[in-house]
Write a protein that holds these residues in place. Structure first.
Motif, PDB file in Angstrom:
ATOM      1  N   SER A   1       0.829  -1.197   0.000  1.00  0.00           N
ATOM      2  CA  SER A   1       0.000   0.000   0.000  1.00  0.00           C
ATOM      3  C   SER A   1       0.871   1.257   0.000  1.00  0.00           C
ATOM      4  O   SER A   1       2.102   1.200   0.102  1.00  0.00           O
ATOM      5  CB  SER A   1      -0.921   0.001   1.221  1.00  0.00           C
ATOM      6  OG  SER A   1      -0.159   0.102   2.411  1.00  0.00           O
ATOM      7  N   HIS A   2       0.217   2.407  -0.078  1.00  0.00           N
ATOM      8  CA  HIS A   2       0.918   3.691  -0.146  1.00  0.00           C
ATOM      9  C   HIS A   2       1.744   3.964   1.110  1.00  0.00           C
ATOM     10  O   HIS A   2       2.741   4.689   1.065  1.00  0.00           O
ATOM     11  CB  HIS A   2      -0.096   4.816  -0.360  1.00  0.00           C
ATOM     12  CG  HIS A   2       0.517   6.188  -0.417  1.00  0.00           C
ATOM     13  ND1 HIS A   2       1.376   6.570  -1.432  1.00  0.00           N
ATOM     14  CD2 HIS A   2       0.422   7.249   0.425  1.00  0.00           C
ATOM     15  CE1 HIS A   2       1.768   7.820  -1.220  1.00  0.00           C
ATOM     16  NE2 HIS A   2       1.205   8.253  -0.102  1.00  0.00           N
ATOM     17  N   SER A   3       1.349   3.373   2.230  1.00  0.00           N
ATOM     18  CA  SER A   3       2.068   3.625   3.484  1.00  0.00           C
ATOM     19  C   SER A   3       3.503   3.107   3.443  1.00  0.00           C
ATOM     20  O   SER A   3       4.346   3.538   4.229  1.00  0.00           O
ATOM     21  CB  SER A   3       1.323   2.971   4.652  1.00  0.00           C
ATOM     22  OG  SER A   3       1.272   1.562   4.483  1.00  0.00           O
ATOM     23  N   MET A   4       3.797   2.181   2.518  1.00  0.00           N
ATOM     24  CA  MET A   4       5.148   1.631   2.432  1.00  0.00           C
ATOM     25  C   MET A   4       6.154   2.648   1.899  1.00  0.00           C
ATOM     26  O   MET A   4       7.363   2.457   2.036  1.00  0.00           O
ATOM     27  CB  MET A   4       5.148   0.381   1.549  1.00  0.00           C
ATOM     28  CG  MET A   4       4.353  -0.781   2.123  1.00  0.00           C
ATOM     29  SD  MET A   4       5.117  -1.491   3.586  1.00  0.00           S
ATOM     30  CE  MET A   4       6.402  -2.490   2.857  1.00  0.00           C
ATOM     31  N   ILE A   5       5.679   3.710   1.264  1.00  0.00           N
ATOM     32  CA  ILE A   5       6.584   4.754   0.769  1.00  0.00           C
ATOM     33  C   ILE A   5       6.202   6.121   1.339  1.00  0.00           C
ATOM     34  O   ILE A   5       6.608   7.157   0.821  1.00  0.00           O
ATOM     35  CB  ILE A   5       6.567   4.807  -0.778  1.00  0.00           C
ATOM     36  CG1 ILE A   5       5.140   5.011  -1.299  1.00  0.00           C
ATOM     37  CG2 ILE A   5       7.188   3.555  -1.370  1.00  0.00           C
ATOM     38  CD1 ILE A   5       5.077   5.243  -2.798  1.00  0.00           C
ATOM     39  N   LEU A   6       5.436   6.103   2.422  1.00  0.00           N
ATOM     40  CA  LEU A   6       4.962   7.346   3.015  1.00  0.00           C
ATOM     41  C   LEU A   6       6.109   8.088   3.690  1.00  0.00           C
ATOM     42  O   LEU A   6       7.042   7.477   4.222  1.00  0.00           O
ATOM     43  CB  LEU A   6       3.860   7.039   4.027  1.00  0.00           C
ATOM     44  CG  LEU A   6       2.855   8.154   4.344  1.00  0.00           C
ATOM     45  CD1 LEU A   6       2.120   8.574   3.078  1.00  0.00           C
ATOM     46  CD2 LEU A   6       1.852   7.676   5.384  1.00  0.00           C
ATOM     47  N   TYR A   7       6.054   9.407   3.653  1.00  0.00           N
ATOM     48  CA  TYR A   7       7.042  10.290   4.281  1.00  0.00           C
ATOM     49  C   TYR A   7       8.452  10.071   3.732  1.00  0.00           C
ATOM     50  O   TYR A   7       9.445  10.293   4.425  1.00  0.00           O
ATOM     51  CB  TYR A   7       7.054  10.109   5.804  1.00  0.00           C
ATOM     52  CG  TYR A   7       5.692  10.221   6.436  1.00  0.00           C
ATOM     53  CD1 TYR A   7       4.935  11.386   6.299  1.00  0.00           C
ATOM     54  CD2 TYR A   7       5.140   9.156   7.140  1.00  0.00           C
ATOM     55  CE1 TYR A   7       3.668  11.487   6.864  1.00  0.00           C
ATOM     56  CE2 TYR A   7       3.880   9.247   7.705  1.00  0.00           C
ATOM     57  CZ  TYR A   7       3.146  10.424   7.562  1.00  0.00           C
ATOM     58  OH  TYR A   7       1.905  10.511   8.115  1.00  0.00           O
TER      59      TYR A   7
END
Length: 201
Positions: A182-188
């Protein structure tokens, strides 16, 4: 008073220019999902900014050595792809990076009081039951039971006389690896996908 004398650092002979660049190339392949063209493009960009090559050994020399050593192959029109040798090297490096720092601890053998289907025989035995393997029959104890149950004059071996040599329990398990994409794997700005790829390999 004795002080310190500083001189220019001269690296000792060790890894060759190809070996140094090859380590970087293999790491970049993890980020590019095996795209050779993109990895080489990144290396050219790094070279322009940080001068990782010199006049004696440039990127063209490195690409030639990759082909000579069987790490990449040219498909035509200067388009390169990975070989099986490179894929194996990537997996090997990932294993070394993840498990290379593991240290020896106490034995991981998990003992149990239960018997079952295993490789090592136990000192215990039990009455024969339907479904037991014939190869595990204890002949000595079975014949002894037949003598005690029927006597020598009417000696016969029946199913009730059979005894099975039990075996040590051997457990089995299956491992399922699930990776969050998901997008959280590359968040921040944090890259969590590449470490996940290494675990998957």
């Amino acid at each position: 008073m004795k002080g310190f004398h500083f001189s220019q650092f001269i690296p000792t002979e060790g890894a060759t220019p190809f070996e140094n660049l090859h380590k970087l190339f293999m790491q970049l392949l993890n980020y590019t999902s095996g795209d050779v063209q993109e990895a080489l493009g990144w290396m050219n960009e790094i070279d322009r900014k940080h001068n990782i090559t010199n006049n004696d050994y440039g990127m063209a020399d490195f690409i030639d050595d990759l082909k000579k050593n069987g790490y990449i192959k040219e498909d035509g029109n200067e388009h390169f792809s990975l070989t099986a040798k490179s894929e194996q090297t990537i997996r090997k490096n990932a294993l070394n990076e993840i498990f290379g720092k593991l240290r020896k601890t106490s034995s991981g053998n998990h003992k149990t009081v239960y018997t079952g289907n295993g490789d090592d025989t136990s000192t215990d035995s039990k009455k024969f039951e339907y479904g037991d393997s014939i190869s595990n029959i204890n002949p000595t104890q079975s014949i002894r039971n037949a003598q005690l149950n029927h006597g020598l004059d009417d000696f016969r071996l029946t199913e009730d006389d059979l005894e099975i040599q039990e075996q040590e329990h051997k457990s089995h398990h299956s491992t399922v690896l699930m990776i969050d994409i998901s997008h959280s794997m590359i968040l921040y700005g944090e890259d969590r996908i590449t470490p996940a790829k290494k675990v998957a390999m």
